[in-house]
Design a protein around this motif. Structure first.
Motif, mmCIF file in Angstrom:
data_model
loop_
_atom_site.group_PDB
_atom_site.id
_atom_site.type_symbol
_atom_site.label_atom_id
_atom_site.label_comp_id
_atom_site.label_asym_id
_atom_site.label_seq_id
_atom_site.Cartn_x
_atom_site.Cartn_y
_atom_site.Cartn_z
ATOM 1 N N ASP A 131 50.966 41.484 35.790
ATOM 2 C CA ASP A 131 51.895 41.104 34.724
ATOM 3 C C ASP A 131 51.629 41.851 33.422
ATOM 4 O OD1 ASP A 131 53.209 39.276 36.406
ATOM 5 O OD2 ASP A 131 51.759 37.702 35.911
ATOM 6 N N SER A 132 50.378 41.877 32.991
ATOM 7 C CA SER A 132 50.054 42.483 31.695
ATOM 8 C C SER A 132 49.672 43.959 31.790
ATOM 9 C CB SER A 132 48.907 41.718 31.034
ATOM 10 O OG SER A 132 47.700 41.927 31.744
ATOM 11 N N GLY A 133 49.234 44.417 32.979
ATOM 12 C CA GLY A 133 48.776 45.793 33.125
ATOM 13 C C GLY A 133 47.361 46.012 32.609
ATOM 14 N N ARG A 134 46.718 44.954 32.131
ATOM 15 C CA ARG A 134 45.360 45.056 31.603
ATOM 16 C C ARG A 134 44.345 45.112 32.735
ATOM 17 N NH1 ARG A 134 42.267 40.433 28.099
ATOM 18 N NH2 ARG A 134 40.338 41.591 27.898
ATOM 19 N N SER A 135 43.281 45.855 32.509
ATOM 20 C CA SER A 135 42.203 45.971 33.494
ATOM 21 C C SER A 135 41.618 44.610 33.802
ATOM 22 C CB SER A 135 41.108 46.882 32.952
ATOM 23 O OG SER A 135 39.941 46.805 33.755
ATOM 24 N N LYS A 136 41.256 44.402 35.070
ATOM 25 C CA LYS A 136 40.574 43.171 35.480
ATOM 26 C C LYS A 136 39.064 43.314 35.382
ATOM 27 C CE LYS A 136 43.993 41.228 38.620
ATOM 28 N NZ LYS A 136 44.183 40.674 39.967
ATOM 29 N N GLY A 137 38.575 44.502 35.015
ATOM 30 C CA GLY A 137 37.140 44.700 34.828
ATOM 31 C C GLY A 137 36.398 45.120 36.086
ATOM 32 N N PHE A 138 37.145 45.494 37.127
ATOM 33 C CA PHE A 138 36.501 46.013 38.332
ATOM 34 C C PHE A 138 37.427 47.024 38.998
ATOM 35 C CE2 PHE A 138 39.014 42.569 40.058
ATOM 36 C CZ PHE A 138 39.412 43.011 41.313
ATOM 37 N N GLY A 139 36.849 47.787 39.917
ATOM 38 C CA GLY A 139 37.644 48.782 40.616
ATOM 39 C C GLY A 139 36.958 49.224 41.895
ATOM 40 N N PHE A 140 37.565 50.200 42.540
ATOM 41 C CA PHE A 140 37.040 50.728 43.792
ATOM 42 C C PHE A 140 37.039 52.247 43.745
ATOM 43 C CE2 PHE A 140 38.760 46.568 44.716
ATOM 44 C CZ PHE A 140 37.729 45.995 45.439
#
Length: 120
Positions: free
Chosen positions: A62-71
Motif C-alpha cells: 500500500d505505502s511502498g515503504r520498505s519492510k526492513g528485510f529483503g532477499f
C-alpha cells in the motif's frame, strides 16, 4: 540515496559451508535493513562477494515503504556463504543487519479468499 555496508575486521573466513547439516542454498535472507536501503544498493553491497542473481527489498504493497528485510540470490553457494561471513552482523546506518540462508515459508500460505463451498 545509496547506503553502503561497511565490512569490519570481524568477518569469519573459515566457517563451514553447511549449516547444522542442512543443504546450503544460494538464496539469502537479509534482515534488520535500514529503510534507506533499496534494491540497487542491496545488489551493489552483495556484489563484493560474487555475482548477484537477484536482490529485492520487500516493500509494503500500500505505502511502498520498505519492510526492513529483503532477499538476495547469489550465483553459487560458495558466494552466498562468503556474503554471510562478510556481512552478517555488520552495522548499516546504525542497524546491525542479519544475513543468513533463506528458509522456505512455513505454513499453508497467506490470506486471501478461501472457498469452502456453500454456507447453508
Amino acid at each position: 540515496m545509496a547506503t553502503t555496508l561497511s565490512r569490519g575486521a570481524c568477518a569469519i573466513a573459515g566457517r563451514p559451508a553447511s549449516l547444522k547439516g542442512s543443504v546450503m542454498s544460494s538464496k539469502l535472507y537479509v534482515g534488520n535493513l535500514p529503510y534507506s536501503v533499496n534494491d540497487d544498493s542491496l545488489r551493489h553491497n552483495f556484489s563484493e562477494f560474487g555475482n548477484v542473481a537477484s536482490a529485492k527489498v520487500m516493500t509494503d504493497r500500500d505505502s511502498g515503504r520498505s519492510k526492513g528485510f529483503g532477499f538476495v540470490e547469489m550465483a553459487s553457494e560458495a558466494e552466498a556463504q562468503a556474503a554471510i561471513n562478510g556481512l552478517n552482523g555488520q552495522s548499516v546506518d546504525g542497524r546491525q543487519i542479519v544475513v543468513n540462508v533463506s528458509r522456505p515459508k512455513e505454513g499453508g500460505g497467506g490470506g486471501g479468499y478461501r472457498s469452502n463451498g456453500p454456507r447453508y
